[in-house]
Design a protein around this motif. Structure first.
Motif, PDB file in Angstrom:
ATOM      1  N   GLY A 114       0.811  -1.218   0.000  1.00  0.00           N
ATOM      2  CA  GLY A 114       0.000   0.000   0.000  1.00  0.00           C
ATOM      3  C   GLY A 114       0.839   1.260   0.000  1.00  0.00           C
ATOM      4  O   GLY A 114       0.588   2.200  -0.770  1.00  0.00           O
ATOM      5  N   TRP A 115       1.850   1.301   0.855  1.00  0.00           N
ATOM      6  CA  TRP A 115       2.732   2.470   0.911  1.00  0.00           C
ATOM      7  C   TRP A 115       3.544   2.603  -0.367  1.00  0.00           C
ATOM      8  O   TRP A 115       3.821   3.707  -0.836  1.00  0.00           O
ATOM      9  CB  TRP A 115       3.660   2.364   2.125  1.00  0.00           C
ATOM     10  CG  TRP A 115       2.983   2.586   3.440  1.00  0.00           C
ATOM     11  CD1 TRP A 115       2.730   1.657   4.404  1.00  0.00           C
ATOM     12  CD2 TRP A 115       2.456   3.824   3.939  1.00  0.00           C
ATOM     13  NE1 TRP A 115       2.080   2.229   5.473  1.00  0.00           N
ATOM     14  CE2 TRP A 115       1.908   3.559   5.217  1.00  0.00           C
ATOM     15  CE3 TRP A 115       2.408   5.121   3.440  1.00  0.00           C
ATOM     16  CZ2 TRP A 115       1.307   4.554   5.994  1.00  0.00           C
ATOM     17  CZ3 TRP A 115       1.808   6.116   4.221  1.00  0.00           C
ATOM     18  CH2 TRP A 115       1.274   5.831   5.469  1.00  0.00           C
ATOM     19  N   ARG A 116       3.955   1.480  -0.929  1.00  0.00           N
ATOM     20  CA  ARG A 116       4.720   1.521  -2.173  1.00  0.00           C
ATOM     21  C   ARG A 116       3.864   2.094  -3.306  1.00  0.00           C
ATOM     22  O   ARG A 116       4.353   2.890  -4.125  1.00  0.00           O
ATOM     23  CB  ARG A 116       5.210   0.120  -2.551  1.00  0.00           C
ATOM     24  CG  ARG A 116       6.345  -0.385  -1.684  1.00  0.00           C
ATOM     25  CD  ARG A 116       6.794  -1.770  -2.114  1.00  0.00           C
ATOM     26  NE  ARG A 116       7.371  -1.769  -3.471  1.00  0.00           N
ATOM     27  CZ  ARG A 116       7.888  -2.841  -4.042  1.00  0.00           C
ATOM     28  NH1 ARG A 116       7.903  -4.013  -3.397  1.00  0.00           N
ATOM     29  NH2 ARG A 116       8.386  -2.774  -5.271  1.00  0.00           N
ATOM     30  N   MET A 117       2.602   1.696  -3.363  1.00  0.00           N
ATOM     31  CA  MET A 117       1.707   2.238  -4.383  1.00  0.00           C
ATOM     32  C   MET A 117       1.548   3.746  -4.218  1.00  0.00           C
ATOM     33  O   MET A 117       1.590   4.503  -5.193  1.00  0.00           O
ATOM     34  CB  MET A 117       0.334   1.560  -4.300  1.00  0.00           C
ATOM     35  CG  MET A 117       0.313   0.114  -4.736  1.00  0.00           C
ATOM     36  SD  MET A 117      -1.367  -0.586  -4.604  1.00  0.00           S
ATOM     37  CE  MET A 117      -1.027  -2.326  -4.875  1.00  0.00           C
ATOM     38  N   ALA A 118       1.374   4.168  -2.966  1.00  0.00           N
ATOM     39  CA  ALA A 118       1.218   5.599  -2.698  1.00  0.00           C
ATOM     40  C   ALA A 118       2.475   6.365  -3.106  1.00  0.00           C
ATOM     41  O   ALA A 118       2.399   7.433  -3.729  1.00  0.00           O
ATOM     42  CB  ALA A 118       0.916   5.821  -1.219  1.00  0.00           C
ATOM     43  N   ALA A 119       3.642   5.808  -2.776  1.00  0.00           N
ATOM     44  CA  ALA A 119       4.907   6.455  -3.136  1.00  0.00           C
ATOM     45  C   ALA A 119       5.062   6.536  -4.647  1.00  0.00           C
ATOM     46  O   ALA A 119       5.497   7.560  -5.191  1.00  0.00           O
ATOM     47  CB  ALA A 119       6.068   5.677  -2.531  1.00  0.00           C
ATOM     48  N   CYS A 120       4.692   5.457  -5.335  1.00  0.00           N
ATOM     49  CA  CYS A 120       4.801   5.433  -6.795  1.00  0.00           C
ATOM     50  C   CYS A 120       3.876   6.464  -7.429  1.00  0.00           C
ATOM     51  O   CYS A 120       4.261   7.165  -8.373  1.00  0.00           O
ATOM     52  CB  CYS A 120       4.465   4.034  -7.309  1.00  0.00           C
ATOM     53  SG  CYS A 120       4.668   3.859  -9.098  1.00  0.00           S
ATOM     54  N   LEU A 121       2.655   6.568  -6.924  1.00  0.00           N
ATOM     55  CA  LEU A 121       1.698   7.528  -7.474  1.00  0.00           C
ATOM     56  C   LEU A 121       2.174   8.967  -7.258  1.00  0.00           C
ATOM     57  O   LEU A 121       2.051   9.810  -8.152  1.00  0.00           O
ATOM     58  CB  LEU A 121       0.321   7.322  -6.838  1.00  0.00           C
ATOM     59  CG  LEU A 121      -0.403   6.019  -7.228  1.00  0.00           C
ATOM     60  CD1 LEU A 121      -1.681   5.860  -6.425  1.00  0.00           C
ATOM     61  CD2 LEU A 121      -0.712   6.015  -8.726  1.00  0.00           C
TER      62      LEU A 121
END
Length: 204
Positions: free
Chosen positions: A48-55
């Motif tokens: 979840g955090w990785r997705m947020a960081a990527c976005l």
């Protein structure tokens, strides 16, 4: 002495510092620490955090393309933009690369090579700016796009079958980064030599 009106073209156009292009650049600068916090929170293990960081990274990267287009299209180029835009670009990309290496997602030599090229070319441009401006090449834009794509691929929690694509993207980004770096160096040397020859011969 006649009081003839000054032609509009002869009056320098003042561009406000507070414009859309500069706002997007400022937003990109603000998003850098936000991106950093998200990656650290993810520790590159929490999807979840990785997705947020990527976005956030992709959003910040998108502002790089948009603010440049707005500045050129609507003649909103300012001294702030000329300085802050490349700083914001390199801060975002540099932060991403360092974090990926810190979390063992990317070899340190790749990060070091790309950062050396980016900051070296910036310093070189400043070195020759009194003789002329080295414009951004089409290859430079391809380099930027490949770096963004590769970093985003590493950040997003890809399924195991697609993880291997990341190194190939980064490899392509490194290759284009080196080639465009060499091209900029050649242009800088030619520009410097041309200016020196002009000074010696008194040519215009």
């Amino acid at each position: 002495m006649t009081n003839e009106p000054v032609p509009v073209a002869a009056v320098p156009r003042r561009v406000s510092l507070y414009n859309a292009a500069n706002l997007l650049t400022a937003i990109r600068l603000v998003l850098v620490p936000v991106f950093l916090v998200l990656v650290v929170a993810s520790e590159m293990t929490e999807p979840g955090w990785r997705m947020a960081a990527c976005l956030v990274f992709c959003l910040a990267s998108a502002t790089d393309f948009v603010d440049g287009w707005i500045a050129r299209r609507f003649h909103l180029v300012t001294s702030f933009g000329k300085v802050a835009d490349p700083i914001a670009d390199k801060a975002l990309t540099g932060t991403a690369l360092v974090l990926l290496s810190a979390y063992d997602q990317l070899s340190w030599w790749v990060t070091a090579l790309i950062l050396l090229r980016e900051w070296g070319i910036t310093a070189m441009r400043l070195w020759v700016i009194q003789y002329g401006v080295i414009p951004a090449s089409r290859g430079g834009k391809v380099k930027t796009a490949l770096q963004i794509a590769a970093i985003a691929w590493y950040l997003w929690p890809m399924p195991a079958s697609l993880v291997a694509v990341g190194p190939w993207l980064m490899g392509a980004a490194v290759a284009v980064t080196i080639l465009t770096g060499v091209d900029y160096i050649v242009q800088a040397v030619r520009l410097r030599r041309g200016a020196g020859a002009g000074a010696v011969t008194g040519g215009e």
